[in-house]
Design a protein around this motif. Structure first.
Motif, PDB file in Angstrom:
ATOM      1  N   LEU A 164       9.927   7.889  -4.604  1.00 21.85           N
ATOM      2  CA  LEU A 164      10.048   6.777  -5.549  1.00 21.85           C
ATOM      3  C   LEU A 164      10.668   5.566  -4.866  1.00 21.85           C
ATOM      4  O   LEU A 164      11.159   5.648  -3.739  1.00 21.85           O
ATOM      5  CB  LEU A 164      10.864   7.190  -6.781  1.00 21.85           C
ATOM      6  CG  LEU A 164      12.298   7.674  -6.604  1.00 21.85           C
ATOM      7  CD1 LEU A 164      13.274   6.524  -6.402  1.00 21.85           C
ATOM      8  CD2 LEU A 164      12.723   8.471  -7.831  1.00 21.85           C
ATOM      9  N   ILE A 165      10.641   4.453  -5.578  1.00 21.46           N
ATOM     10  CA  ILE A 165      11.335   3.243  -5.121  1.00 21.46           C
ATOM     11  C   ILE A 165      12.138   2.654  -6.276  1.00 21.46           C
ATOM     12  O   ILE A 165      11.768   2.800  -7.439  1.00 21.46           O
ATOM     13  CB  ILE A 165      10.378   2.165  -4.562  1.00 21.46           C
ATOM     14  CG1 ILE A 165       9.192   1.943  -5.506  1.00 21.46           C
ATOM     15  CG2 ILE A 165       9.929   2.522  -3.158  1.00 21.46           C
ATOM     16  CD1 ILE A 165       8.367   0.710  -5.170  1.00 21.46           C
ATOM     17  N   LYS A 202       9.702   5.456   2.067  1.00 24.77           N
ATOM     18  CA  LYS A 202       9.345   4.375   2.996  1.00 24.77           C
ATOM     19  C   LYS A 202       7.935   3.827   2.765  1.00 24.77           C
ATOM     20  O   LYS A 202       7.707   2.616   2.796  1.00 24.77           O
ATOM     21  CB  LYS A 202       9.440   4.897   4.440  1.00 24.77           C
ATOM     22  CG  LYS A 202      10.852   4.916   4.962  1.00 24.77           C
ATOM     23  CD  LYS A 202      11.274   3.499   5.287  1.00 24.77           C
ATOM     24  CE  LYS A 202      12.693   3.437   5.797  1.00 24.77           C
ATOM     25  NZ  LYS A 202      13.310   2.148   5.501  1.00 24.77           N
ATOM     26  N   ASP A 203       6.974   4.734   2.579  1.00 30.62           N
ATOM     27  CA  ASP A 203       5.580   4.287   2.448  1.00 30.62           C
ATOM     28  C   ASP A 203       5.362   3.545   1.129  1.00 30.62           C
ATOM     29  O   ASP A 203       4.673   2.528   1.072  1.00 30.62           O
ATOM     30  CB  ASP A 203       4.627   5.486   2.553  1.00 30.62           C
ATOM     31  CG  ASP A 203       4.722   6.143   3.923  1.00 30.62           C
ATOM     32  OD1 ASP A 203       4.914   5.411   4.917  1.00 30.62           O
ATOM     33  OD2 ASP A 203       4.627   7.382   4.002  1.00 30.62           O
ATOM     34  N   PHE A 217       4.893  -1.586  -1.891  1.00 32.48           N
ATOM     35  CA  PHE A 217       5.487  -2.496  -2.870  1.00 32.48           C
ATOM     36  C   PHE A 217       5.886  -3.801  -2.188  1.00 32.48           C
ATOM     37  O   PHE A 217       5.651  -4.892  -2.716  1.00 32.48           O
ATOM     38  CB  PHE A 217       6.710  -1.847  -3.531  1.00 32.48           C
ATOM     39  CG  PHE A 217       7.377  -2.731  -4.553  1.00 32.48           C
ATOM     40  CD1 PHE A 217       6.987  -2.697  -5.880  1.00 32.48           C
ATOM     41  CD2 PHE A 217       8.393  -3.613  -4.188  1.00 32.48           C
ATOM     42  CE1 PHE A 217       7.592  -3.526  -6.830  1.00 32.48           C
ATOM     43  CE2 PHE A 217       8.999  -4.447  -5.117  1.00 32.48           C
ATOM     44  CZ  PHE A 217       8.602  -4.401  -6.441  1.00 32.48           C
ATOM     45  N   GLY A 218       6.482  -3.680  -0.992  1.00 31.58           N
ATOM     46  CA  GLY A 218       6.933  -4.868  -0.262  1.00 31.58           C
ATOM     47  C   GLY A 218       5.777  -5.809   0.058  1.00 31.58           C
ATOM     48  O   GLY A 218       5.891  -7.030  -0.093  1.00 31.58           O
ATOM     49  N   ASN A 219       4.639  -5.238   0.482  1.00 30.77           N
ATOM     50  CA  ASN A 219       3.468  -6.075   0.784  1.00 30.77           C
ATOM     51  C   ASN A 219       3.026  -6.853  -0.452  1.00 30.77           C
ATOM     52  O   ASN A 219       2.692  -8.038  -0.379  1.00 30.77           O
ATOM     53  CB  ASN A 219       2.298  -5.206   1.263  1.00 30.77           C
ATOM     54  CG  ASN A 219       2.581  -4.565   2.611  1.00 30.77           C
ATOM     55  OD1 ASN A 219       3.500  -4.977   3.323  1.00 30.77           O
ATOM     56  ND2 ASN A 219       1.813  -3.543   2.953  1.00 30.77           N
ATOM     57  N   ASN A 220       3.021  -6.166  -1.584  1.00 29.49           N
ATOM     58  CA  ASN A 220       2.604  -6.832  -2.825  1.00 29.49           C
ATOM     59  C   ASN A 220       3.636  -7.849  -3.289  1.00 29.49           C
ATOM     60  O   ASN A 220       3.287  -8.941  -3.745  1.00 29.49           O
ATOM     61  CB  ASN A 220       2.345  -5.784  -3.910  1.00 29.49           C
ATOM     62  CG  ASN A 220       1.085  -4.992  -3.618  1.00 29.49           C
ATOM     63  OD1 ASN A 220       0.028  -5.573  -3.386  1.00 29.49           O
ATOM     64  ND2 ASN A 220       1.199  -3.683  -3.586  1.00 29.49           N
ATOM     65  N   SER A 248       4.259  -7.118  -9.218  1.00 26.90           N
ATOM     66  CA  SER A 248       4.379  -6.350  -7.966  1.00 26.90           C
ATOM     67  C   SER A 248       4.118  -4.865  -8.211  1.00 26.90           C
ATOM     68  O   SER A 248       3.476  -4.194  -7.391  1.00 26.90           O
ATOM     69  CB  SER A 248       5.778  -6.540  -7.365  1.00 26.90           C
ATOM     70  OG  SER A 248       6.049  -7.916  -7.158  1.00 26.90           O
ATOM     71  N   MET A 249       4.605  -4.346  -9.340  1.00 24.98           N
ATOM     72  CA  MET A 249       4.387  -2.914  -9.627  1.00 24.98           C
ATOM     73  C   MET A 249       2.921  -2.645  -9.967  1.00 24.98           C
ATOM     74  O   MET A 249       2.355  -1.646  -9.521  1.00 24.98           O
ATOM     75  CB  MET A 249       5.317  -2.451 -10.760  1.00 24.98           C
ATOM     76  CG  MET A 249       6.775  -2.355 -10.321  1.00 24.98           C
ATOM     77  SD  MET A 249       7.837  -1.399 -11.445  1.00 24.98           S
ATOM     78  CE  MET A 249       8.068  -2.579 -12.776  1.00 24.98           C
ATOM     79  N   ALA A 250       2.301  -3.542 -10.748  1.00 28.59           N
ATOM     80  CA  ALA A 250       0.888  -3.340 -11.094  1.00 28.59           C
ATOM     81  C   ALA A 250       0.031  -3.344  -9.828  1.00 28.59           C
ATOM     82  O   ALA A 250      -0.857  -2.497  -9.651  1.00 28.59           O
ATOM     83  CB  ALA A 250       0.428  -4.430 -12.065  1.00 28.59           C
ATOM     84  N   MET A 251       0.308  -4.275  -8.931  1.00 21.78           N
ATOM     85  CA  MET A 251      -0.468  -4.346  -7.682  1.00 21.78           C
ATOM     86  C   MET A 251      -0.250  -3.093  -6.834  1.00 21.78           C
ATOM     87  O   MET A 251      -1.176  -2.591  -6.191  1.00 21.78           O
ATOM     88  CB  MET A 251      -0.055  -5.599  -6.890  1.00 21.78           C
ATOM     89  CG  MET A 251      -0.496  -6.896  -7.565  1.00 21.78           C
ATOM     90  SD  MET A 251       0.312  -8.356  -6.856  1.00 21.78           S
ATOM     91  CE  MET A 251      -0.592  -8.547  -5.320  1.00 21.78           C
ATOM     92  N   THR A 252       0.977  -2.574  -6.848  1.00 20.43           N
ATOM     93  CA  THR A 252       1.271  -1.368  -6.066  1.00 20.43           C
ATOM     94  C   THR A 252       0.527  -0.158  -6.630  1.00 20.43           C
ATOM     95  O   THR A 252      -0.007   0.667  -5.878  1.00 20.43           O
ATOM     96  CB  THR A 252       2.797  -1.122  -6.045  1.00 20.43           C
ATOM     97  OG1 THR A 252       3.434  -2.299  -5.543  1.00 20.43           O
ATOM     98  CG2 THR A 252       3.159   0.061  -5.166  1.00 20.43           C
ATOM     99  N   ILE A 253       0.459  -0.071  -7.951  1.00 16.01           N
ATOM    100  CA  ILE A 253      -0.302   1.025  -8.575  1.00 16.01           C
ATOM    101  C   ILE A 253      -1.777   0.923  -8.193  1.00 16.01           C
ATOM    102  O   ILE A 253      -2.436   1.933  -7.914  1.00 16.01           O
ATOM    103  CB  ILE A 253      -0.115   0.991 -10.111  1.00 16.01           C
ATOM    104  CG1 ILE A 253       1.320   1.396 -10.460  1.00 16.01           C
ATOM    105  CG2 ILE A 253      -1.117   1.912 -10.804  1.00 16.01           C
ATOM    106  CD1 ILE A 253       1.688   1.141 -11.905  1.00 16.01           C
ATOM    107  N   ILE A 254      -2.287  -0.302  -8.155  1.00 12.74           N
ATOM    108  CA  ILE A 254      -3.696  -0.490  -7.768  1.00 12.74           C
ATOM    109  C   ILE A 254      -3.912  -0.019  -6.327  1.00 12.74           C
ATOM    110  O   ILE A 254      -4.884   0.677  -6.026  1.00 12.74           O
ATOM    111  CB  ILE A 254      -4.111  -1.963  -7.977  1.00 12.74           C
ATOM    112  CG1 ILE A 254      -4.148  -2.266  -9.486  1.00 12.74           C
ATOM    113  CG2 ILE A 254      -5.460  -2.261  -7.316  1.00 12.74           C
ATOM    114  CD1 ILE A 254      -4.197  -3.743  -9.838  1.00 12.74           C
TER     115      ILE A 254
END
Ligand code: ZN
Ligand code: ZN
Length: 449
Positions: A367-368, A324-325, A330-333, A399-405
């Protein structure tokens, strides 16, 4: 000191500036499709891309897998994997099929390798990596499609693999031992007007290799001396169909199969008939329950004509669980990349009936597995193609790069929080024990003697 928003902008700009190159990676793989555990060309191509980006890697993992290592410049922290699947399907009349093998990317996995490498192109740019605490692990994983089971069974008999899915095998080999969480983006056609779809689950499954043993005999002169294995199989299929009314809607049960050998000659009573069957369900208990009904039906076919049947049950995949978290981050990004109105969030129990070995991994780590748009046609069909590579490759990469950041900046406190609140249900050892216990061979003799 850059803000998180500024670091994300650098990553997104890097991906955008190399957009064509990233899309070409996916298109190259589209033109060179290879099925599970044979992805030698694709694996080599990924390694060349990793080398060009300066990413150290391990290779030959579960035959063709590749695992990269990117150290953040701001100290230690959790390890976040970005996964791309190497394999294609076999769809011989797909417009991008391989003439020799019939392999074709009718599930869009070529886009995953593009979005995985695209994500790294965002992470490796100056200003980003030095602000990350922890590790980014790009992975190219073989064999997600659970196909060509006879061939994989030979690989298993030769000791080259134990499990038939690439991530299952990676788990067993310890490739995920130093990974704390993971993400992947899969193409889809059913996102409607949405660009990215989050949430939902998938089915668990069991694969059945079934062999009926009867007795061959002259079909004209001595049919009474034969035991017709094809008739046994047909009765079994009727038995399976007779059980369908007992499948509960909420269990998302699917039972499908193919006849892989139906006899050798038209003038011989078929003495040996083989089938591959698959039973799926959204829940492991429902899967076990319905799998038994299918086994019983195969026995019934053997009993009716006095044949023998051997059923080899092979542990398939487990249901998907999205953390969920991680999904929220990821959803926000994703909303920033494609707009809030273009992000679909599905309920946890939404199940379209498909299966993935990301579900196996989801039982041992957070994971997502979001879906991205950009595809048209029928999944696994001869018309499944990508008509929008921005949606299928570039938007997921951003979106994945931003989530990793988000996860690994500020001393990786968000990643640490996800690790600490992780509610995945199994350890690796418990997972392996469960899967090994699901493998079984059932022998049933329906003859009188
Ligand atoms: Zn697929
Ligand atoms: Zn797929």
């Amino acid at each position: 000191m850059l803000t998180i928003a500024e670091i994300k902008s650098l990553a997104v700009e890097s991906i955008e500036s190399r957009r064509n190159e990233i899309i070409e990676i996916s298109k190259h793989i589209l033109e060179n499709p290879e099925t599970g555990f044979t992805e030698q060309k694709t694996s080599k191509f990924v390694k060349e891309k990793f080398e060009a980006l300066g990413i150290p890697f391990q290779d030959k993992l579960a035959i063709t897998g590749v695992k990269g290592f990117i150290e953040g410049g701001a100290g230690t922290g959790p390890s976040v994997a970005v996964i791309g699947e190497l394999d294609s399907l076999r769809v011989v009349d797909h417009p991008y099929h391989d003439d020799v093998t019939g392999a074709a990317h009718a599930c869009g996995h070529h886009c995953q390798i593009g979005s995985m490498i695209g994500t790294m192109i965002g992470i490796l740019v100056p200003g980003v990596l030095e602000n990350l605490s922890g590790r980014v692990i790009p992975m190219a994983v073989p064999a997600e499609e659970f196909i060509e089971v006879e061939r994989r069974k030979r690989l298993r008999d030769e000791g080259k693999i134990e499990f038939m899915g690439g991530k299952q095998e990676f788990i067993k080999l310890g490739v995920f031992d130093d990974v704390d969480m993971a993400m992947i983006c899969h193409t889809a056609t059913d996102e409607g007007k949405f660009s990215l779809g989050l949430g939902g689950t998938s089915t668990a499954n069991v694969l059945k290799l079934v062999e009926f043993y009867g007795r061959g005999a002259h079909a004209g002169a001595a049919p009474h001396k034969g035991i017709n294995a094809l008739n046994a199989a047909m009765i079994a299929l009727s038995g399976i169909n007779a059980n369908r009314e007992t499948f509960r809607d909420q269990d998302t049960v699917r039972v499908n199969g193919i006849l892989t050998s139906g006899g050798d000659a038209v003038n011989v009573i078929p003495g040996n008939v083989t089938l591959e069957y698959r039973v799926r369900s959204g829940y492991l208990d429902a899967l076990a329950n319905n799998s038994k009904k299918v086994d019983r039906s195969f026995k019934a076919g053997a009993l009716a004509v006095g044949a023998r049947v051997s059923i080899t049950n092979i542990a398939g995949y487990l249901p998907m669980r999205n953390n969920k978290d991680l999904q929220q981050l990821f959803g926000n990004n994703a909303e920033q990349v494609v707009g809030k109105q273009n992000v679909l969030v599905r309920p946890d129990n939404y199940n379209d009936g498909g299966s993935t070995d990301m579900g196996d991994l989801a039982h041992i780590m957070p994971l997502i597995h979001p879906f991205c748009g950009g595809a048209t046609g029928t999944p696994h069909g001869n018309d499944y193609v990508i008509d929008d590579y921005d949606k299928a490759v570039i938007e997921p990469a951003k979106s994945m790069a931003m989530t990793i950041i988000d996860l690994l900046t500020e001393k990786s406190q968000k990643a640490i929080a996800i690790k600490e609140t992780d509610d995945t249900p199994m350890t690796k050892d418990q997972y392996l024990k469960l899967q090994r216990e699901r493998n079984e061979v059932i022998e049933f003799d329906g003859s009188d003697d």
